[in-house]
Design an enzyme around this catalytic site. Sequence first.
Site, mmCIF file in Angstrom:
data_model
loop_
_atom_site.group_PDB
_atom_site.id
_atom_site.type_symbol
_atom_site.label_atom_id
_atom_site.label_comp_id
_atom_site.label_asym_id
_atom_site.label_seq_id
_atom_site.Cartn_x
_atom_site.Cartn_y
_atom_site.Cartn_z
ATOM 1 N N ASP A 67 -36.675 -16.466 40.089
ATOM 2 C CA ASP A 67 -36.020 -15.205 40.539
ATOM 3 C C ASP A 67 -34.467 -15.082 40.485
ATOM 4 O OD1 ASP A 67 -35.760 -17.125 42.434
ATOM 5 O OD2 ASP A 67 -37.355 -16.470 43.698
ATOM 6 N N HIS A 138 -44.088 -16.529 51.046
ATOM 7 C CA HIS A 138 -43.633 -15.714 49.748
ATOM 8 C C HIS A 138 -43.447 -16.969 48.820
ATOM 9 C CE1 HIS A 138 -39.215 -16.132 51.132
ATOM 10 N NE2 HIS A 138 -39.309 -16.579 49.879
ATOM 11 N N GLU A 143 -43.156 -11.330 48.022
ATOM 12 C CA GLU A 143 -43.137 -10.955 49.546
ATOM 13 C C GLU A 143 -44.485 -10.472 49.895
ATOM 14 O OE1 GLU A 143 -40.887 -12.299 51.122
ATOM 15 O OE2 GLU A 143 -39.030 -11.209 51.145
HETATM 16 C C1 GLP Z 1 -36.323 -18.410 48.686
HETATM 17 C C2 GLP Z 1 -36.775 -18.411 47.105
HETATM 18 C C3 GLP Z 1 -38.122 -19.152 46.977
HETATM 19 C C4 GLP Z 1 -38.037 -20.157 47.963
HETATM 20 C C5 GLP Z 1 -38.082 -19.796 49.405
HETATM 21 C C6 GLP Z 1 -37.814 -20.917 50.417
HETATM 22 O O1 GLP Z 1 -35.934 -17.118 48.990
HETATM 23 N N1 GLP Z 1 -36.827 -17.077 46.555
HETATM 24 O O2 GLP Z 1 -38.184 -19.588 45.590
HETATM 25 O O3 GLP Z 1 -39.118 -21.135 47.702
HETATM 26 O O4 GLP Z 1 -37.146 -18.510 49.682
HETATM 27 O O5 GLP Z 1 -36.578 -21.530 50.151
HETATM 28 P P1 GLP Z 1 -36.060 -22.821 51.082
HETATM 29 O O6 GLP Z 1 -36.480 -23.589 50.015
HETATM 30 O O7 GLP Z 1 -34.502 -22.827 51.081
HETATM 31 O O8 GLP Z 1 -36.602 -22.841 52.168
#
Ligand code: GLP
Length: 248
Positions: A67, A138, A143
């Site tokens: 993404d 997500h 989402e």
């Molecule tokens: C983000 C990304 C995801 C990620 C998730 C968790 O917004 N788009 O790919 O897995 O949220 O993030 P984190 O690893 O910082 O908790």
Amino acid sequence: MRIFREKDYDAMSRRAASIIAGETVHNPGCVLGLATGSTPEGAYKYLVDWYKQGLISFRGVLSVNLDEYVGLAPDHDQSYRRFMQSNLFDHVDIVPENTRVPDGLTKDPAAFCAEYDAYIRSLGYVDMQLLGIGRNGHIGFNEPDDHFVKETHVVDLTESTIDANARFFASRDDVPKQAISMGIGAIMGAKKVLLCASGEDKADAICKSVCGPITPNCPGSILQLHPNVVLVADEAALSKLIAAGVEV
Ligand code: GLP
């Protein structure tokens, strides 16, 4: 689903990195589906370290990222392209042209998304897809919704995701409101999925994804239908699963 129960973030990172490293050794021309966020940072550090020691190489690897924020240029300090450059790509021998991150500045999102999916299909899908998970379940930026979206698409980020990601920006208002995300089709098309989670704030999402109902309200729950998922998580992220009596 195979579950690796690790004691903390560092052990989770090392285990995840060893699984990715194993893929590059067994299949030097593999297609890696890569993720951003704080979860995989430690794994990328191990991979860079092992590359510098001459243990692994990314020379033949192709990568596609999950993404990117809409509106952020590749060199914006919070863009996912920049994250990948500074956490992995700039430090290993991956061929720059073999790395793909969605274009957050595309003028034609529909065409871009269709091309991204066509590219993934042309590679025969991803060999190993690395995933973190949001507190709301997500995956990528898929989402919670009333349906799963199969294709790469533009997503309106939920308030809870904007809140969660505000820590990376100067203010909450600076967090982009939309992202381009690989869809559930490309994720489920991956031959192997490596789901990583650390910390108590992920315990609910992990519990629902592993043993809750399969529902687009918790996008991670679709992984129950994937034949080859490895979950690497620390004790804190597994705490609700353990409390629910699931053997890990
Ligand atoms: C983000 C990304 C995801 C990620 C998730 C968790 O917004 N788009 O790919 O897995 O949220 O993030 P984190 O690893 O910082 O908790």
